[in-house]
Motif scaffolding. Sequence first.
Motif, PDB file in Angstrom:
ATOM      1  N   ALA A 111       0.669  -1.003   0.073  1.00 34.01           N
ATOM      2  CA  ALA A 111      -0.031   0.133   0.125  1.00 34.01           C
ATOM      3  C   ALA A 111       0.824   1.318   0.142  1.00 34.01           C
ATOM      4  O   ALA A 111       0.636   2.325  -0.583  1.00 34.01           O
ATOM      5  CB  ALA A 111      -0.946   0.164   1.126  1.00 34.01           C
ATOM      6  N   SER A 112       2.056   1.238   0.642  1.00 33.08           N
ATOM      7  CA  SER A 112       3.093   2.206   0.372  1.00 33.08           C
ATOM      8  C   SER A 112       3.331   2.873  -0.794  1.00 33.08           C
ATOM      9  O   SER A 112       3.810   3.778  -0.955  1.00 33.08           O
ATOM     10  CB  SER A 112       4.103   2.102   1.390  1.00 33.08           C
ATOM     11  OG  SER A 112       5.018   1.297   0.679  1.00 33.08           O
ATOM     12  N   VAL A 113       3.109   1.989  -1.771  1.00 31.46           N
ATOM     13  CA  VAL A 113       3.650   2.431  -3.194  1.00 31.46           C
ATOM     14  C   VAL A 113       2.165   2.148  -3.974  1.00 31.46           C
ATOM     15  O   VAL A 113       2.357   2.181  -5.263  1.00 31.46           O
ATOM     16  CB  VAL A 113       4.582   1.319  -3.859  1.00 31.46           C
ATOM     17  CG1 VAL A 113       5.960   1.684  -3.188  1.00 31.46           C
ATOM     18  CG2 VAL A 113       4.255  -0.013  -3.645  1.00 31.46           C
ATOM     19  N   ASP A 114       1.273   2.617  -3.284  1.00 36.50           N
ATOM     20  CA  ASP A 114      -0.116   2.696  -4.137  1.00 36.50           C
ATOM     21  C   ASP A 114      -0.584   1.192  -4.939  1.00 36.50           C
ATOM     22  O   ASP A 114      -0.987   1.523  -5.947  1.00 36.50           O
ATOM     23  CB  ASP A 114      -0.223   3.835  -5.279  1.00 36.50           C
ATOM     24  CG  ASP A 114       0.086   4.976  -4.416  1.00 36.50           C
ATOM     25  OD1 ASP A 114      -0.429   5.266  -3.190  1.00 36.50           O
ATOM     26  OD2 ASP A 114       0.709   5.996  -5.000  1.00 36.50           O
ATOM     27  N   ASN A 115       0.037   0.199  -4.142  1.00 39.49           N
ATOM     28  CA  ASN A 115      -0.263  -1.117  -4.924  1.00 39.49           C
ATOM     29  C   ASN A 115       0.064  -1.093  -6.265  1.00 39.49           C
ATOM     30  O   ASN A 115      -0.652  -1.751  -7.234  1.00 39.49           O
ATOM     31  CB  ASN A 115      -1.918  -1.301  -4.865  1.00 39.49           C
ATOM     32  CG  ASN A 115      -2.175  -1.585  -3.311  1.00 39.49           C
ATOM     33  OD1 ASN A 115      -1.426  -1.914  -2.520  1.00 39.49           O
ATOM     34  ND2 ASN A 115      -3.448  -1.215  -2.985  1.00 39.49           N
ATOM     35  N   ASP A 116       1.137  -0.619  -6.708  1.00 43.41           N
ATOM     36  CA  ASP A 116       1.757  -0.441  -8.056  1.00 43.41           C
ATOM     37  C   ASP A 116       2.712  -1.502  -8.300  1.00 43.41           C
ATOM     38  O   ASP A 116       3.728  -1.398  -7.663  1.00 43.41           O
ATOM     39  CB  ASP A 116       2.232   1.032  -8.434  1.00 43.41           C
ATOM     40  CG  ASP A 116       2.730   1.263  -9.673  1.00 43.41           C
ATOM     41  OD1 ASP A 116       2.715   0.226 -10.632  1.00 43.41           O
ATOM     42  OD2 ASP A 116       2.946   2.321 -10.139  1.00 43.41           O
ATOM     43  N   ASP A 117       2.489  -2.423  -9.149  1.00 44.48           N
ATOM     44  CA  ASP A 117       3.656  -3.397  -9.487  1.00 44.48           C
ATOM     45  C   ASP A 117       4.766  -3.151  -9.746  1.00 44.48           C
ATOM     46  O   ASP A 117       5.775  -3.672  -9.458  1.00 44.48           O
ATOM     47  CB  ASP A 117       2.951  -4.239 -10.233  1.00 44.48           C
ATOM     48  CG  ASP A 117       1.589  -5.376  -9.916  1.00 44.48           C
ATOM     49  OD1 ASP A 117       1.231  -5.106  -8.654  1.00 44.48           O
ATOM     50  OD2 ASP A 117       1.052  -6.117 -10.547  1.00 44.48           O
ATOM     51  N   SER A 118       4.676  -1.988 -10.572  1.00 41.33           N
ATOM     52  CA  SER A 118       5.998  -1.642 -10.980  1.00 41.33           C
ATOM     53  C   SER A 118       6.931  -0.930 -10.127  1.00 41.33           C
ATOM     54  O   SER A 118       8.035  -0.612 -10.461  1.00 41.33           O
ATOM     55  CB  SER A 118       5.843  -0.541 -12.331  1.00 41.33           C
ATOM     56  OG  SER A 118       5.177   0.542 -11.892  1.00 41.33           O
TER      57      SER A 118
END
Length: 284
Positions: A111-118
Amino acid sequence: MRGVKRKRGTNCNLLEQGLEKFYDACVAKELRAVSYDMMITKAQKISEELISNSLVESEDLPGTDTAWKSFVQRFLAKRAIKSKKLHGEAAVADIAAAEKFLTNEWPDIFASVDNDDSRVWNMDETGLFWRALPDRTLSRSDKRLAGGKTQKDRITFAVAVSMAGEKLFLHGMGNSKNPRAVAAAKSTPADVLGGRWNSNPKAWMNSEVFGLDISRKLRQRNKKIVLLVDNCPGHKADAVESKLDFVRVVFLPKNTTSIIQPCDAGIIQAFKSGYRRLMLRKVI
């Protein structure tokens, strides 16, 4: 009488029962070092106990080393037990710690990276014996082959992958600052590998190299990034986070990398297999 096979009675059956009980106990205890020689030694000890208890006569049991080998071979073949090579470290993995990490810690990390896979990366190193040839070859069944000394020249590679599937080659490391094979081609290791090259006596990762690699490769993204690494002493969070405030280094729990680290789930193996194929094509 010639041509008449000797009928095996209950004597060998008692020996087989004892040996099977021993093997089942090893399996129940998850003992992974059960070898062919161990089975022969145990079979001989069981036979000594049977003879001392007057349950069998020594004449009814194998009497030579060759006979004992044949007996154990038949025993194993009858039960479809084969010798297999052990792979990886999954047998000592801490499954409970891995499940706790994935359940309690991972959701907040993602969640700390906005659920961004990249923006979630995993980095790991591996040693490659770059001059070693395969230890198997094709041969006619009647030809005996002699083995040679395995080349142990090692290079350490560091690779990184993201959850989105992006792959980065970070660096190579060896004992020599300018390897002879590369110098002969009038090039540099960095040009040949397409990444940074470092050298030290042990050809292994250290905190200085760890920080330089991450800084160089991930600086251009300028977004909050989570970097998953194992607990190698050379992985120092301060070496990265002091240079790049948008990189968060997360250490995976001890003894869990073999089951939850992406690089250990076939990525490094694919890298090594690809190198072997290219090397053998070069030989041809």
